[in-house]
Design an enzyme around this catalytic site. Structure first.
Site, PDB file in Angstrom:
ATOM      1  CD1 TRP A 157     -12.251  -8.368 -12.094  1.00 53.43           C
ATOM      2  CD2 TRP A 157     -12.370  -7.263 -14.029  1.00 53.43           C
ATOM      3  NE1 TRP A 157     -13.534  -8.519 -12.582  1.00 53.43           N
ATOM      4  CE2 TRP A 157     -13.633  -7.841 -13.764  1.00 53.43           C
ATOM      5  CE3 TRP A 157     -12.196  -6.522 -15.189  1.00 53.43           C
ATOM      6  CZ2 TRP A 157     -14.715  -7.710 -14.628  1.00 53.43           C
ATOM      7  CZ3 TRP A 157     -13.281  -6.384 -16.052  1.00 53.43           C
ATOM      8  CH2 TRP A 157     -14.515  -6.973 -15.777  1.00 53.43           C
ATOM      9  CG  HIS A 158      -7.248  -2.605 -11.809  1.00 57.21           C
ATOM     10  ND1 HIS A 158      -7.723  -1.330 -12.048  1.00 57.21           N
ATOM     11  CD2 HIS A 158      -7.328  -3.260 -12.992  1.00 57.21           C
ATOM     12  CE1 HIS A 158      -8.088  -1.228 -13.316  1.00 57.21           C
ATOM     13  NE2 HIS A 158      -7.853  -2.382 -13.907  1.00 57.21           N
ATOM     14  CD  GLN A 159      -7.749  -9.706  -6.426  1.00 54.80           C
ATOM     15  OE1 GLN A 159      -7.606 -10.056  -5.262  1.00 54.80           O
ATOM     16  NE2 GLN A 159      -8.133 -10.538  -7.378  1.00 54.80           N
TER      17      GLN A 159
END
Length: 529
Positions: A464-466
Site C-alpha cells: 500500500w505504498h503507491q
C-alpha cells in the site's frame, strides 16, 4: 480560461464554512496534506481550507491499533484495484488507500520508517535542491518527532508533534526474528530509523505511531489540535472535482459536496495532497498531463506534462507463513519487527524489505495450499522494484474511476529478487531462534522451479505504498520542481507520495511527513510567512 460548473448544479455556500475564499486550499487530509494544513494554520493570519473526500476518523477501527485490518474494504478505503496483470497470473490485486481524515496514516499498520540515507541523497540529486539531502531531512525529522526510545540526539527529535515509540513489550516472535537475523549474519539495531538506514541495513523492532495504546495518525498530530481555530476550515465528505483556472494560474477548486458542485477560491495557492492515484487523476481532468491522454477524453490541454500518471511505483511483497507450536498473542497491530537488507554489499540502497506480521496472511489464491490456524507471516518485499506502472483516465468526470496499471513483476529482475527474498525468509525461519515457538514452515514449503515462481505470482500483494506518479525532477518526465511547484502553471504545488522520484526504502508515511514539511518550508519562504 476558468472552468465553469454545470449550470444545472446548484452551488450553495458550505454549511460548515463561513466563507468560500481562502489563502490556501489543501486538497486531501492524508499524511502530507495534514502536515501542510496544520503547519500553515499555525499562523493566525493565514486562512486555510482542508478538503477531505472521506469522513471522520473517530472510529474504533482507526483508533484501536489491533483493528486496522477492518478498515480495508470499508468506507474509509478508496478500494482501488489494479487492472488484470499477466505477470501475476492475471490477478487484479487490491490497492487499498485511505479515505478518511488522516488518509493512510489512519488505516495503515502504524509503522514509522524514515527511508534510507541514499533515498534522500537521490531526491536532492534528482531535484537539484540540497534541501532534500539526508542532512537537511534529518533536521526535519528532529523537529517532527516526539521520540520515545533509545537516545540518539544526532538523529532523533524529542518535542515534535508526532509521537514515535518502539513497540513496547514486543511479542516473542518479534524478538526471535532479531535473534534469527543475527544467526545468519544480519546485524540488529535499537531502531530501524537511525544508523541502520545509513548502511547495508539490518533488523529491528518497529517504531510505531501508537501512544498510550491508541493510534496517533498524522491528522491527529497536526490538524486535530487546531480544530475550532477561526482560520482553519476542514470539510469532510467533499471530493475535489477539478482545478479552477485564470489563464494558466490555479485560483481555486470545484468540489462535489452532498451531491452538489461548490467552488472555493485561493488567493495564494492550491496544494494537491490526494495521493499517487487521485493527484494525477485531478491533474489530468483539469488539463495538466499528457496531451494524448487528455485528447482521448476531450479535455482541453492547459499544460502538457507527459509525466503525470507515469512512473507508478509500489512495494510488492510475498508471504511466507510459519505455524506456531501453540497460539500466541498479537501485539501493537501485529507488526512489531522489520528487516531491510542489501543482497549485495556494494548496493547504495537495500533491495530487501521484510515486514513481520504476527498472524497468517495468505493471498486469496494461495490460501487453498494450507494455512495454519495459528501462525505468523514474514512478508518478503522488494524495497526498490524495477517494474513501473501507469495511472490513466477512464473518463473526464469526477465519477470516472482511475485506471491503475501497476505493472507488478513486469521487470524480470523483480521476479529474481522475489525468489531471493523468499529464500532469505526461509533461512530466517529455519534458525534455532524459533525453536519451541514455531513448529514448521507452512508456505511456500518445499516448492522450487516453476512451482515456486507460480507461488510468487499468486502471492504478490502490495504494501500500500503507491507513489511517484507526479515525480519531482529536472527531466522532461518531471511534474514538479524541487520546491514542489507544478511546471508550467502558477499557484499549484503537490505534496504527497506522487512527487517521489523513486519509492523510498520502507513504509512511506514518514517520508510523506517530510514532503509536507518541505512544502510548508517553501510556501513560508515564498510568502514571507
Amino acid at each position: 480560461m476558468a472552468q465553469t460548473p454545470n449550470a444545472s448544479i446548484r452551488r450553495p455556500l458550505a454549511d460548515d464554512a463561513s466563507d468560500t475564499h481562502f489563502d490556501f486550499i489543501v486538497c486531501g487530509a492524508g499524511t502530507s496534506g495534514s502536515v501542510v494544513a496544520g503547519r500553515l494554520a499555525a499562523n493566525p493570519d493565514v486562512r486555510v481550507l482542508l478538503i477531505e473526500a472521506g469522513g471522520d476518523d473517530d472510529h474504533p477501527e482507526v483508533m484501536e491499533p489491533g483493528q486496522w485490518p477492518l478498515n480495508l474494504g470499508s468506507e474509509r478505503d478508496w478500494n482501488f484495484s489494479g487492472t488484470p496483470n499477466p505477470h501475476l497470473n492475471n490477478r487484479s490485486i487490491p490497492l487499498n488507500m485511505g479515505r478518511t481524515l488522516g488518509g493512510g496514516s489512519s488505516i495503515n499498520v502504524m509503522v514509522w520508517a524514515r527511508g534510507h540515507q541514499n533515498d534522500w541523497e537521490d531526491f536532492a540529486l534528482a531535484s537539484g535542491n540540497e534541501a532534500w539531502s539526508y542532512q537537511s531531512v534529518l533536521k526535519i525529522y528532529q523537529r517532527v518527532e516526539d521520540y520515545w526510545g533509545a537516545p540518539d540526539p544526532l538523529r532523533r527529535g524529542e518535542s515534535g508533534p508526532v509521537h514515535v515509540a518502539s513497540a513496547e513489550r514486543p511479542q516473542p516472535v518479534a524478538v526471535a526474528l532479531l535473534e534469527a537475523a543475527r544467526q545468519i549474519g544480519i546485524p540488529t539495531f535499537d531502531s530501524p530509523n537511525g544508523a541502520m538506514m545509513e548502511g547495508r541495513g539490518g533488523a529491528a523492532i518497529n517504531d510505531l505511531i501508537v501512544k498510550q495504546g491508541r493510534r496517533q495518525s498524522i491528522y491527529r498530530a497536526y490538524v486535530h489540535p487546531r480544530r475550532g481555530q477561526a482560520n482553519l476550515t476542514v470539510l469532510t465528505d467533499t471530493q475535489v472535482s477539478r482545478l479552477v483556472w485564470s489563464g494558466k494560474r490555479v485560483v481555486g477548486v470545484d468540489v462535489v459536496r452532498q451531491g452538489r458542485l461548490e467552488r472555493f477560491t485561493a488567493d495564494r495557492e492550491v496544494i494537491l495532497s490526494l495521493g499517487a492515484v487521485n493527484t494525477p487523476k485531478v491533474l489530468m481532468q483539469s488539463g495538466i498531463g499528457p496531451e494524448a491522454e487528455l485528447a482521448r477524453h476531450g479535455i482541453p490541454v492547459i499544460q502538457h506534462l507527459p509525466g503525470v500518471g507515469a512512473n507508478h511505483q509500489d512495494h510488492v511483497s510475498f508471504a511466507a507463513i510459519f505455524e506456531y507450536e501453540r497460539p500466541q498473542e498479537v501485539g501493537h497491530g501485529g507488526s512489531e519487527a522489520t528487516l531491510y537488507w542489501s543482497s549485495d554489499s556494494t548496493m547504495r540502497l537495500p533491495d530487501m524489505f521484510h515486514c513481520q506480521v504476527e498472524f497468517p496472511v495468505p493471498s486469496a489464491e494461495n490460501a487453498s495450499l494450507g494455512v495454519p490456524e495459528h501462525g505468523w507471516t514474514m512478508f518478503a518485499g522488494l524495497a526498490h522494484p524495477k517494474s513501473r506502472g501507469q495511472v490513466s483516465l477512464s473518463g473526464p468526470e469526477v465519477t470516472d474511476a482511475p485506471i491503475i496499471q501497476a505493472g507488478t513483476l513486469s521487470h524480470p529482475d523483480d521476479l529474481r529478487c522475489a525468489l531471493d527474498n523468499i529464500r532469505l525468509v526461509q533461512a530466517l525461519g529455519a534458525q534455532d531462534a524459533f525453536k519451541g515457538l514455531v513448529k514448521r514452515e507452512s508456505l511456500p514449503g518445499q516448492l522450487s522451479g516453476a512451482a515456486l515462481e507460480n507461488y510468487v505470482r499468486n502471492a504478490a500483494v502490495t504494501y500500500w505504498h503507491q507513489s511517484c506518479t507526479a515525480k519531482m525532477g529536472l527531466d522532461d518526465m518531471s511534474v514538479v520542481d524541487g520546491s514542489l511547484k507544478v511546471y508550467g502553471v502558477e499557484g499549484l504545488r503537490i505534496a504527497d507520495a506522487s512527487v517521489m522520484p523513486h519509492i523510498t526504502s520502507g513504509n512511506t508515511m514518514a517520508p510523506c511527513v517530510v514532503i509536507g514539511e518541505r512544502a510548508v518550508d517553501e510556501i513560508r519562504a515564498a510568502y514571507g510567512l
